[in-house]
Design a protein around this motif. Structure first.
Motif, PDB file in Angstrom:
ATOM      1  N   LEU A  27       0.847  -1.185   0.000  1.00 49.18           N
ATOM      2  CA  LEU A  27       0.000   0.000   0.000  1.00 49.18           C
ATOM      3  C   LEU A  27       0.886   1.239   0.000  1.00 49.18           C
ATOM      4  CD1 LEU A  27      -2.927   1.053   0.269  1.00 49.18           C
ATOM      5  CD2 LEU A  27      -2.598   0.997   2.746  1.00 49.18           C
ATOM      6  N   LEU A  28       0.679   2.121  -0.985  1.00 47.45           N
ATOM      7  CA  LEU A  28       1.415   3.381  -1.055  1.00 47.45           C
ATOM      8  C   LEU A  28       0.516   4.481  -0.509  1.00 47.45           C
ATOM      9  CD1 LEU A  28       2.897   3.065  -4.651  1.00 47.45           C
ATOM     10  CD2 LEU A  28       4.018   2.553  -2.482  1.00 47.45           C
ATOM     11  N   VAL A  29       0.988   5.167   0.518  1.00 47.41           N
ATOM     12  CA  VAL A  29       0.206   6.202   1.171  1.00 47.41           C
ATOM     13  C   VAL A  29       1.018   7.484   1.204  1.00 47.41           C
ATOM     14  CG1 VAL A  29      -0.937   6.869   3.324  1.00 47.41           C
ATOM     15  CG2 VAL A  29      -0.902   4.470   2.638  1.00 47.41           C
ATOM     16  N   GLY A  30       0.361   8.613   0.916  1.00 44.64           N
ATOM     17  CA  GLY A  30       1.049   9.898   0.971  1.00 44.64           C
ATOM     18  C   GLY A  30       0.146  11.012   0.496  1.00 44.64           C
ATOM     19  N   ASP A  31       0.596  12.231   0.699  1.00 45.40           N
ATOM     20  CA  ASP A  31      -0.148  13.399   0.257  1.00 45.40           C
ATOM     21  C   ASP A  31      -0.187  13.459  -1.262  1.00 45.40           C
ATOM     22  OD1 ASP A  31      -0.506  14.190   2.882  1.00 45.40           O
ATOM     23  OD2 ASP A  31       1.273  15.484   2.885  1.00 45.40           O
ATOM     24  N   ASN A  32      -1.088  14.307  -1.778  1.00 47.25           N
ATOM     25  CA  ASN A  32      -1.120  14.567  -3.213  1.00 47.25           C
ATOM     26  C   ASN A  32       0.242  15.098  -3.651  1.00 47.25           C
ATOM     27  OD1 ASN A  32      -3.769  13.794  -3.429  1.00 47.25           O
ATOM     28  ND2 ASN A  32      -4.581  15.873  -3.401  1.00 47.25           N
ATOM     29  N   THR A  37       1.805   7.730  -7.615  1.00 53.05           N
ATOM     30  CA  THR A  37       1.540   7.325  -8.994  1.00 53.05           C
ATOM     31  C   THR A  37       2.838   7.203  -9.783  1.00 53.05           C
ATOM     32  OG1 THR A  37      -0.607   8.425  -8.884  1.00 53.05           O
ATOM     33  CG2 THR A  37       0.214   7.881 -11.079  1.00 53.05           C
ATOM     34  N   THR A  38       3.830   8.001  -9.449  1.00 59.46           N
ATOM     35  CA  THR A  38       5.126   7.931 -10.126  1.00 59.46           C
ATOM     36  C   THR A  38       5.792   6.579  -9.873  1.00 59.46           C
ATOM     37  OG1 THR A  38       5.381  10.322 -10.006  1.00 59.46           O
ATOM     38  CG2 THR A  38       7.381   9.050 -10.353  1.00 59.46           C
TER      39      THR A  38
END
Length: 123
Positions: A27-32, A37-38
């Protein structure tokens, strides 16, 4: 196939990153704008040679940089470990598999290096 590690340099807004995904679900979690996506795009570019976002692959190069680089260490379907990489400038690209130059574009003469590398790896 399992990706043991993924390294990105100068890909879009990611100056440098190294990930070591676990087997199975990640799971990739982070701010916009953090680069989630990169990371996914890097896997697609490495696998297909093009982005799902844009046809202009030179647009993947980070701002004020000359090239981007993506390198992954993978366990192949046969269980063998491999190192694959792609480097792209605004004018050409290089691909490597286990240290062997696979192809350099736009120079077609390097296709011979690809053929030699494939023959060596298949022994």
């Amino acid at each position: 196939m399992h990706v043991r590690s993924l390294s990105l340099d100068n890909l879009r807004n990611v100056a440098s990153a190294r990930l070591e995904p676990a087997r199975g679900f990640n799971l990739l979690v982070g701010d916009n704008g953090a680069g989630k996506t990169t990371v996914l795009e890097a896997l697609i570019v490495l696998g297909k040679g093009r982005s799902f976002r844009s046809g202009a692959i030179a647009s993947l190069i980070g701002p004020d940089e000359e090239l981007f680089r993506i390198v992954a260490e993978i366990d192949g379907d046969d269980g063998a470990a491999h190192r694959v990489g792609m480097e792209r400038t605004r004018h050409d690209w290089r691909g490597r598999l286990d240290g062997c130059l696979l192809y350099t574009s736009p120079s077609p003469r390097d296709i011979s290096a690809y053929l030699v590398c494939r023959l060596l790896l298949e022994k």
